[in-house]
Motif scaffolding. Structure first.
Motif, PDB file in Angstrom:
ATOM      1  N   ARG A 150       0.851  -1.201   0.000  1.00 46.78           N
ATOM      2  CA  ARG A 150       0.000   0.000   0.000  1.00 46.78           C
ATOM      3  C   ARG A 150       0.881   1.244   0.000  1.00 46.78           C
ATOM      4  O   ARG A 150       1.927   1.283   0.643  1.00 46.78           O
ATOM      5  N   CYS A 151       0.435   2.256  -0.700  1.00 48.89           N
ATOM      6  CA  CYS A 151       1.244   3.471  -0.873  1.00 48.89           C
ATOM      7  C   CYS A 151       0.517   4.695  -0.302  1.00 48.89           C
ATOM      8  O   CYS A 151       0.604   5.799  -0.864  1.00 48.89           O
ATOM      9  N   GLU A 152      -0.205   4.524   0.799  1.00 52.68           N
ATOM     10  CA  GLU A 152      -0.890   5.662   1.411  1.00 52.68           C
ATOM     11  C   GLU A 152       0.112   6.686   1.917  1.00 52.68           C
ATOM     12  O   GLU A 152      -0.059   7.891   1.769  1.00 52.68           O
ATOM     13  N   ASN A 153       1.183   6.209   2.538  1.00 52.60           N
ATOM     14  CA  ASN A 153       2.258   7.076   3.019  1.00 52.60           C
ATOM     15  C   ASN A 153       3.521   6.242   3.134  1.00 52.60           C
ATOM     16  O   ASN A 153       3.487   5.005   2.971  1.00 52.60           O
ATOM     17  N   LEU A 154       4.644   6.897   3.426  1.00 58.00           N
ATOM     18  CA  LEU A 154       5.916   6.192   3.457  1.00 58.00           C
ATOM     19  C   LEU A 154       5.962   5.151   4.555  1.00 58.00           C
ATOM     20  O   LEU A 154       6.493   4.040   4.364  1.00 58.00           O
TER      21      LEU A 154
ATOM     22  N   ALA B 163      -0.054   9.055  -4.765  1.00 61.47           N
ATOM     23  CA  ALA B 163       0.530   8.988  -6.103  1.00 61.47           C
ATOM     24  C   ALA B 163       2.025   9.258  -6.052  1.00 61.47           C
ATOM     25  O   ALA B 163       2.821   8.597  -6.731  1.00 61.47           O
ATOM     26  N   LEU B 164       2.434  10.254  -5.207  1.00 60.33           N
ATOM     27  CA  LEU B 164       3.859  10.549  -5.090  1.00 60.33           C
ATOM     28  C   LEU B 164       4.594   9.431  -4.361  1.00 60.33           C
ATOM     29  O   LEU B 164       5.756   9.132  -4.679  1.00 60.33           O
ATOM     30  N   VAL B 165       3.922   8.802  -3.378  1.00 56.14           N
ATOM     31  CA  VAL B 165       4.547   7.671  -2.682  1.00 56.14           C
ATOM     32  C   VAL B 165       4.827   6.539  -3.685  1.00 56.14           C
ATOM     33  O   VAL B 165       5.912   5.948  -3.691  1.00 56.14           O
ATOM     34  N   ALA B 166       3.831   6.240  -4.527  1.00 54.49           N
ATOM     35  CA  ALA B 166       4.024   5.184  -5.526  1.00 54.49           C
ATOM     36  C   ALA B 166       5.126   5.562  -6.509  1.00 54.49           C
ATOM     37  O   ALA B 166       5.948   4.726  -6.893  1.00 54.49           O
TER      38      ALA B 166
END
Length: 835
Positions: free
Chosen positions: A315-319, A364-367
């Motif tokens: 999951r890429c919600e946050n780092l 999106a930026l995390v991904a």
């Protein structure tokens, strides 16, 4: 964690050792479906199979997808990929295969293969290819899979330890560091003319070019790292290990038997058997244990107990959530957390930098940031250095795409073919990073153009690296000489220029100063000894060529006939008995007596050299003469040799004196090219037209000569040399021996039954008449039995011919009342040599 395929999808695990045709089977199944994808461990393998499938399906229907290269025509139905680039979705393609699935246990990349093994399925068929050690894990994690074992096509056997200088041709030497690869290749350059070099750090183009050096036969050896074990199909007959331990990223450890077998299995392809062993004399010798040898030969390895796993869809919600998912532990038995790979190490390092962390604010930026951290470390510089490269890359990616001018400048900086091997390897690794970046869908403006530039730069650098490797590790002149040292000297292309320059197979080795060979002054010390050996081997041919040039300038064409050297019909010199049959004495014709003494001497020496070249077909006889002079041969063997020499290569068995020659000494005769037959002792090489004509021409053998030396000829009171009577015909002695051997083989196959069947078809094919055949066989002890007639009124084929055999008279010495050889003949001359 797992995502099983659709209910009607078949999962098949095809497991077995190397050289079992697993990949070939996968290609066949791929082409049998309407669409499909195969994931490979190496970009090189994906490219090789891509070319094969393109030849079957056409380039418009096939795609190649790797990290650094993408050839994807619109609507392509068959995909060849690296495992990392393999589509992860389920059911979109009719067929899916994963090659070398046992790499799921690899520390660095295992989690990728495990994810594909568990989650990627074909709509109609899924195939897992790998080692048999993977079987328990497949049964545990993919219980619906059908296990199919495949035996190896050829036998793999341990060949022991061998020095580098004694390695057989078509060998691969495996080392586990670049330094050791270079050291072994350098020694092979000195001893064997060179070797191809294959390492994981080379680009696919360079590896292909180096492999082609080996496959084409330009060099007979290839030195490689353990990357050779991953599917490189080579014509290797022997694999030699320069070491049995390697650094696995954490520690130096001994290879497992399965890893050894993966590498050793490169020896012997398809139906050709192979051998493996170790390299001795490299300082610290290495050796396999008996248990390892058994495991490799019998393909029995400890089963894999665990596979490495990491969440393939974090999951890429946050780092923090991304790192947490990547570090999560599996809940499935048999799966263990993957060691921290470099992409995760880079992610964690950069996440700790406030400026970077502050720029990653949305899913999106995390991904996108995770994609940047997943950039492979092609330069192998470690997490710390690679993270700095990724950080610089992220400064541009977080705001959009990289400018084409910036990418073009970076590529241009690297597109320089100068420098040494290490420099070029570093540039290729860097170019691969930019090629990977250019393949990302939204990272680069004008990405198609930039990707093409990156591929072109890699190709130019690869060509330059191939040239550097070849220049350093392949001495083409030495390689040619080493290949030809064991061949018949008459088959080599030896050239003598008008200025005296000498070349072998197009490579200059020196020049003739008069009749003295001088080594090429540009030759280094390492090659000097080899060139001198080559020159010594070719010296008779070179001197004969030189003498022919000198003679042609004075006399024109010369021939040998009736014991004379002639120019046309005019004698130039007479040939008389010399120290041996193959070294007659030359006496210039009386017409040349007017020459000055110095000129006569020079002409006589030139004619001697020319004559030695002309008498080259008599080399087998010269070999016997040399052996007869050796006091170590013993009186019995020397007497037999003298009898064969006196008969000019042929002597009836009853007059050869075999009774006094022990069986163990008779083996030495075979080494000298002498065959002991049922009726004759002879030299097969001297039954050819060339030697027979020469012996007649120099006046040694006055018997008539049959021009074509046909197998069977009409009989005559005085037979040509090389024949014996067979009824009303005559047969060449080696053909007669062929018949006798065939009869004895039939007798042995009859298991002692008497009489035994023997078909006369072989004799008929030679041209022997039935009566001649029977009379010839009788001389060797074979008696044809009467064929029973069919009963009255019975019909059917005639009964097969049957024969009986009784030993003919034993070998004996020549009777005492036989006349002694005449003084002055060749036999007497040779007898003097051994007294």
């Amino acid at each position: 964690m797992t995502a099983p395929g659709s209910g009607d999808s078949r999962v098949k695990a095809v497991l077995g050792p190397t050289n079992t045709g697993k990949t070939h089977l996968a290609i066949e199944r791929l082409c049998a479906h309407s669409s499909g994808v195969i994931g490979f461990p190496l970009r090189l393998l994906a490219r090789e199979v891509y070319d094969r499938v393109c030849a079957i399906k056409g380039p418009r229907e096939v795609a190649l997808i790797t990290g650094e290269e993408k050839i994807e025509p619109p609507g392509a139905r068959w995909l060849l990929c690296t495992a990392e680039a393999m589509p992860r979705s389920t059911g979109e393609r009719a067929f899916v295969a994963l090659d070398e699935a046992q790499l799921s246990a690899d520390r660095e990349r295992g989690h990728i293969f495990t994810d594909r093994l568990l989650n990627t399925r074909g709509r109609e068929e899924t195939m897992l290819l790998g080692s048999s050690s993977l079987e328990p894990m497949v049964k545990s994690l993919v219980p619906e899979a059908e296990i199919v074992g495949r035996p190896r096509f050829s036998v793999l056997r341990h060949g022991g330890s061998c020095k580098l200088s004694r390695l057989p041709p078509r060998s691969a030497i495996v080392a586990f560091s670049a330094e050791q690869v270079y050291a072994v290749a350098e020694m092979l350059r000195r001893f064997r003319g060179g070797a191809a070099v294959v390492m994981g750090a080379l680009s696919p183009q360079t590896r292909n070019a180096q492999v082609e050096l080996f496959q084409s036969g330009e060099v007979d050896y290839i030195v490689a790292t353990d990357a050779i074990g991953m599917g490189l199909n080579l014509d290797v007959t022997h694999v030699a290990f320069a070491g049995l331990s390697k650094f696995d990223g954490v520690r130096q450890r001994r290879l497992t038997p399965a890893e050894m077998a993966q590498i050793a299995g490169r020896a012997g392809r398809h139906q050709t058997d192979g051998t493996f062993g170790t390299l001795s004399g490299m300082g610290r010798d290495v050796a396999f244990t008996d248990e390892e040898i058994y495991a490799i030969e019998e393909h029995r390895f400890a089963p894999l107990a665990n596979l490495f796993w990491r969440d393939g869809n974090p999951r890429c919600e946050n780092l923090d959530m991304l790192i947490g998912d990547l570090e999560a532990k599996p809940d499935e038995p048999g799966l263990v957390p993957a060691p921290e790979a470099i992409d995760l190490a880079v992610l964690k390092r950069l996440a700790e930098e406030p400026e970077v962390a502050a720029s990653v604010t949305t899913p999106a930026l995390v991904a996108r940031f995770w994609d940047a951290c997943s950039l492979p470390d092609f330069r192998q510089q470690g997490a710390e250095t690679h993270s700095r490269f990724v950080a610089r890359l992220w400064q541009d990616l977080r705001n959009g795409a990289l400018g084409s001018d910036y990418i073009a400048a970076r590529i241009a900086d690297l597109d320089r073919p100068d420098g040494d091997i290490d420099t070029l390897q570093g540039r290729i690794a860097a170019i691969r990073s930019w090629a990977y970046i250019c393949q990302r869908p939204d990272w680069v403006l004008a990405k198609e153009e930039m990707a093409a530039r990156a591929r072109a730069a890699e190709a130019r650098l690869s060509d330059a690296l191939h040239g550097r490797l070849t220049d350093r590790f392949v001495n083409r002149r030495t390689a040619v000489l080493m290949k030809t040292m064991g061949k018949d000297v008459n088959l080599l292309r030896v050239e003598l220029a008008e200025n005296g320059a000498v070349s072998v197979e197009g490579h200059a080795i020196g020049h003739l100063d008069g009749f003295r060979f001088v080594v090429d002054p540009a030759t280094n010390h390492d090659d000097r000894k080899l060139l001198l050996a080559a020159a010594e081997r070719h010296m008779p041919q070179l001197l004969a060529q030189r003498a022919s040039q000198l003679i042609a300038s004075e006399f024109g064409e010369l021939t040998i006939a009736r014991g004379e050297i002639r120019r046309g019909e005019q004698p130039v010199a007479n040939l008389y008995e010399g120290k041996s049959i193959t070294a007659p004495r030359i006496e210039l014709a009386r017409e040349l007596g007017a020459l000055a003494p110095a000129q006569r001497t020079q002409l006589a020496e030139t004619l001697e050299v020319w004559l030695a070249g002309e008498l080259a077909p008599l080399a087998p006889l010269a070999k016997l003469e040399e052996a007869a002079r050796d006091p170590q041969a013993g009186t019995e063997l020397r007497a037999l040799l003298l009898a064969v020499i006196a008969g000019h290569g042929i002597v009836p068995r009853e007059r050869a004196g075999l009774a006094h020659v022990p069986q163990d000494r008779r083996r030495e005769m075979r080494k000298l090219g002498v065959m002991i037959g049922a009726l004759d002792v002879f030299v097969p090489a001297l039954l050819k037209p060339g030697p027979r004509k020469l012996l007649n021409a120099i006046g040694v053998d006055r018997r008539p000569v049959r021009e074509d030396m046909a197998s069977v000829i009409p009989g005559a009171k005085r037979l040509p040399a090389g024949y014996r009577h067979a009824g009303t015909q005559a047969i060449r002695v080696d053909m007669a021996e062929k018949l006798f051997r065939a009869a004895h083989e039939c007798r042995a196959g009859a298991a002692g039954r008497k009489p035994f069947p023997f078909d006369s078809a072989l004799a008929t094919s030679m041209g022997l008449l039935p009566d001649s055949f029977v009379r010839l066989m009788r001389e060797a002890g074979f008696r044809k039995q009467p064929v029973p007639a069919l009963a009255e009124g019975a019909f059917g084929p005639p009964a097969p011919e049957k024969w009986d055999w009784r030993p003919p008279r034993k070998d004996r010495q020549p009777p005492r009342n036989e006349p002694k050889p005449r003084e002055g003949n060749a036999f007497a001359a040779l007898a003097d040599l051994v007294r």
